[in-house]
Each structure stands twice: as structure tokens, then as C-alpha cells.
Design a protein around this motif. Structure first.
Motif, PDB file in Angstrom:
ATOM      1  N   HIS A  46       0.821  -1.220   0.000  1.00 41.47           N
ATOM      2  CA  HIS A  46       0.000   0.000   0.000  1.00 41.47           C
ATOM      3  C   HIS A  46       0.852   1.267   0.000  1.00 41.47           C
ATOM      4  N   PHE A  47       2.128   1.128   0.312  1.00 39.71           N
ATOM      5  CA  PHE A  47       2.996   2.304   0.407  1.00 39.71           C
ATOM      6  C   PHE A  47       3.934   2.418  -0.802  1.00 39.71           C
ATOM      7  N   ILE A  48       3.597   1.682  -1.873  1.00 43.76           N
ATOM      8  CA  ILE A  48       4.328   1.843  -3.135  1.00 43.76           C
ATOM      9  C   ILE A  48       3.693   3.037  -3.850  1.00 43.76           C
ATOM     10  N   LYS A  49       4.558   3.963  -4.304  1.00 45.69           N
ATOM     11  CA  LYS A  49       4.063   5.177  -4.973  1.00 45.69           C
ATOM     12  C   LYS A  49       3.181   4.835  -6.164  1.00 45.69           C
ATOM     13  N   GLY A  50       2.108   5.565  -6.301  1.00 48.53           N
ATOM     14  CA  GLY A  50       1.261   5.451  -7.480  1.00 48.53           C
ATOM     15  C   GLY A  50       0.395   4.206  -7.512  1.00 48.53           C
ATOM     16  N   ARG A  51       0.484   3.415  -6.477  1.00 45.13           N
ATOM     17  CA  ARG A  51      -0.318   2.186  -6.462  1.00 45.13           C
ATOM     18  C   ARG A  51      -1.597   2.453  -5.680  1.00 45.13           C
ATOM     19  N   ASN A  52      -2.675   2.573  -6.390  1.00 43.80           N
ATOM     20  CA  ASN A  52      -3.903   2.982  -5.716  1.00 43.80           C
ATOM     21  C   ASN A  52      -4.933   1.862  -5.588  1.00 43.80           C
ATOM     22  N   VAL A  53      -4.418   0.707  -5.142  1.00 41.93           N
ATOM     23  CA  VAL A  53      -5.330  -0.403  -4.894  1.00 41.93           C
ATOM     24  C   VAL A  53      -5.968  -0.147  -3.531  1.00 41.93           C
ATOM     25  N   LYS A  54      -7.285  -0.118  -3.493  1.00 37.84           N
ATOM     26  CA  LYS A  54      -7.959   0.148  -2.209  1.00 37.84           C
ATOM     27  C   LYS A  54      -7.747  -1.021  -1.258  1.00 37.84           C
ATOM     28  N   ALA A  55      -7.498  -0.701   0.000  1.00 38.77           N
ATOM     29  CA  ALA A  55      -7.345  -1.755   0.992  1.00 38.77           C
ATOM     30  C   ALA A  55      -8.694  -2.437   1.201  1.00 38.77           C
ATOM     31  N   PRO A  56      -8.745  -3.762   1.106  1.00 38.27           N
ATOM     32  CA  PRO A  56     -10.026  -4.443   1.321  1.00 38.27           C
ATOM     33  C   PRO A  56     -10.458  -4.357   2.779  1.00 38.27           C
ATOM     34  N   HIS A  57     -11.757  -4.309   3.021  1.00 42.21           N
ATOM     35  CA  HIS A  57     -12.183  -4.250   4.413  1.00 42.21           C
ATOM     36  C   HIS A  57     -12.503  -5.636   4.951  1.00 42.21           C
ATOM     37  N   GLU A  58     -12.400  -5.758   6.275  1.00 40.82           N
ATOM     38  CA  GLU A  58     -12.620  -7.056   6.922  1.00 40.82           C
ATOM     39  C   GLU A  58     -14.074  -7.239   7.310  1.00 40.82           C
ATOM     40  N   GLY A  59     -14.754  -6.155   7.599  1.00 43.99           N
ATOM     41  CA  GLY A  59     -16.110  -6.292   8.125  1.00 43.99           C
ATOM     42  C   GLY A  59     -16.887  -5.000   8.059  1.00 43.99           C
ATOM     43  N   GLU A  60     -17.862  -4.917   8.947  1.00 45.30           N
ATOM     44  CA  GLU A  60     -18.824  -3.822   8.944  1.00 45.30           C
ATOM     45  C   GLU A  60     -18.178  -2.441   9.052  1.00 45.30           C
ATOM     46  N   MET A  61     -17.226  -2.306   9.969  1.00 47.10           N
ATOM     47  CA  MET A  61     -16.598  -0.989  10.180  1.00 47.10           C
ATOM     48  C   MET A  61     -15.876  -0.498   8.935  1.00 47.10           C
ATOM     49  N   GLY A  62     -15.144  -1.409   8.309  1.00 46.65           N
ATOM     50  CA  GLY A  62     -14.405  -1.018   7.105  1.00 46.65           C
ATOM     51  C   GLY A  62     -15.345  -0.560   6.010  1.00 46.65           C
ATOM     52  N   ALA A  63     -16.455  -1.286   5.873  1.00 50.97           N
ATOM     53  CA  ALA A  63     -17.439  -0.920   4.852  1.00 50.97           C
ATOM     54  C   ALA A  63     -18.047   0.441   5.168  1.00 50.97           C
ATOM     55  N   LEU A  64     -18.355   0.676   6.436  1.00 50.75           N
ATOM     56  CA  LEU A  64     -18.930   1.960   6.842  1.00 50.75           C
ATOM     57  C   LEU A  64     -17.939   3.105   6.635  1.00 50.75           C
ATOM     58  N   MET A  65     -16.670   2.851   7.004  1.00 48.55           N
ATOM     59  CA  MET A  65     -15.637   3.897   6.900  1.00 48.55           C
ATOM     60  C   MET A  65     -15.422   4.323   5.464  1.00 48.55           C
ATOM     61  N   SER A  66     -15.537   3.371   4.541  1.00 50.25           N
ATOM     62  CA  SER A  66     -15.273   3.683   3.128  1.00 50.25           C
ATOM     63  C   SER A  66     -16.199   4.783   2.605  1.00 50.25           C
ATOM     64  N   GLY A  67     -17.397   4.866   3.173  1.00 51.76           N
ATOM     65  CA  GLY A  67     -18.333   5.861   2.685  1.00 51.76           C
ATOM     66  C   GLY A  67     -18.333   7.159   3.475  1.00 51.76           C
ATOM     67  N   LYS A  68     -17.440   7.271   4.468  1.00 50.88           N
ATOM     68  CA  LYS A  68     -17.436   8.477   5.311  1.00 50.88           C
ATOM     69  C   LYS A  68     -16.109   9.219   5.211  1.00 50.88           C
ATOM     70  N   LYS A  69     -16.115  10.434   5.755  1.00 51.21           N
ATOM     71  CA  LYS A  69     -14.910  11.270   5.672  1.00 51.21           C
ATOM     72  C   LYS A  69     -13.927  10.906   6.798  1.00 51.21           C
TER      73      LYS A  69
END
Lengths: 130, 76
Positions: A46-69
Motif C-alpha cells: 500500500h505504500f508503493i508510490k502510485g499504487r492505488n489499490v484500495k485496501a479491502p475491508h474485513e467487516g462492517e466498520m471497514g465498509a462503513l468507513m469507506s463511505g465516510k470522511k
């Protein structure tokens, strides 16, 4: 002000763990604590420059966070360095496996570090593993 | 001359408003007053804690229509 040292070992590439690791690193660093971060395994790509692969989420919180600021974990990690003098070490073994050099990684990462040095640096600190 | 500044962290989640405050503090002079606006309750609890820990002056927290106003004075 506390002077205890926080050592954060990040091996997971999932959003929740990267986020929590970056929060501990950034808040610790801006609170005057010495912070060392060691990025290895699935965290490092995830810390390679220019690599914009989104980190996959593990569960509910990750899914919720993806849509918030929620502050981006890479921005927080950079702020840990810029605002709090944290040191973020890429694991030399993970770099070898990925076939990446220092210049392929985000500029705020320090030079490649092996486990021997990191373990030595972490000897007298708290260790947090994500 | 001490200034009063607004740091608008509304909409952002912890530790976003805290980080925005720190960036603003770096660009401020000793004596300046900064008022952080946050819609995140966690930040409203956490920012005064941080201010006490690092040694700036915590002035007040008020809540109005779901927005917390946390006021801090830069002391160093």
C-alpha cells in the motif's frame, strides 16, 4: 509529556488494521511520543508510490468507513512523520519479495530496515501489532 | 497581536479534527486562540485531552446543533 516509545508493526493489508495502525502512529507521534513503524507483509504494497489499490475491508466498520470522511490511513501515516517525527520503516525482506527499491516507496518512509535493527530499536518500547 | 482562528473539522472523523488543529497550531503564534469545529463527538473528548497532554491551554468546549466548538490557546 510522556517520552515512552511506541513501536507499531503492521503486517495486514486490510483497511481496518491499516487505519488503526495509522491512528496509533499519528496520535502517538503528535502527543510527543517517539514512534517507530515497521511495515511488512501485506501492509507494505500500500505504500508503493502510485499504487492505488484500495485496501479491502474485513467487516462492517471497514465498509462503513469507506463511505465516510475518515482520514486516509496514508495521510495519517505521513502526518505522523511530518507533524510528529515518527519513523516509518519499510521491511527489507518485504521489499526484496516485492522487487521494489527505496525510490518506489512513498517519500516519507525511511530507508529499508531489517528485523534485527527494528527488534533492537523496539526493545525498550511498547509494541503494537496490526 | 494574538489572533482568533477557526479550524473547520466538520464532517471529518477522529483523528481528522485533531490533525487539522495541529497543522493550524504550527502556523500560529503563541497566544493565538484556535476554535475547532467538529461534528465528531470522539474528537470533542479527545482534543482537550491532547491539549492537556502536550501543554497548550484548553479554554472551553460548547455544543451547538451537533457541532462541538473546542477552544484552545497556543502557549509554546
Amino acid at each position: 509529556m510522556s517520552t515512552s516509545k511506541i513501536c507499531v508493526v503492521v503486517v495486514s493489508g486490510t483497511l481496518e488494521r491499516l487505519q488503526m495502525a495509522a491512528m496509533v502512529a499519528s496520535v502517538g507521534a503528535v502527543s510527543g511520543q517517539e514512534v517507530l513503524v515497521f511495515l511488512s507483509m501485506n501492509a507494505l504494497p500500500h505504500f508503493i508510490k502510485g499504487r492505488n489499490v484500495k485496501a479491502p475491508h474485513e467487516g462492517e466498520m471497514g465498509a462503513l468507513m469507506s463511505g465516510k470522511k475518515v482520514p486516509d490511513f496514508k495521510t495519517l501515516m505521513e502526518q505522523a512523520v511530518e507533524l510528529g517525527d515518527a519513523k516509518v520503516y519499510p521491511c527489507s525482506m518485504a521489499m526484496d519479495v516485492l522487487g521494489v527499491d527505496q525510490h518506489d516507496l512513498e517519500n516519507y518512509l525511511t530507508e529499508a530496515t531489517g528485523l534485527t535493527k527494528f527488534l533492537d530499536d523496539a526493545r525498550d518500547g511498547q509494541v503494537w501489532t496490526f | 497581536m494574538a489572533e482568533k482562528k477557526i479550524v473547520d473539522g466538520r464532517g471529518s472523523f477522529c483523528p481528522g479534527p485533531l490533525m487539522e488543529l495541529i497543522v493550524a497550531l504550527k502556523a500560529s503564534q503563541i497566544g493565538d486562540e484556535l476554535e475547532v469545529l467538529s461534528t465528531d463527538k470522539g474528537s470533542a473528548n479527545d482534543i482537550p485531552e491532547w491539549v492537556r497532554k502536550v501543554g497548550h491551554e484548553y479554554i472551553s468546549t460548547t455544543e451547538e446543533a451537533g457541532v462541538w466548538h473546542i477552544t484552545v490557546r497556543k502557549t509554546k
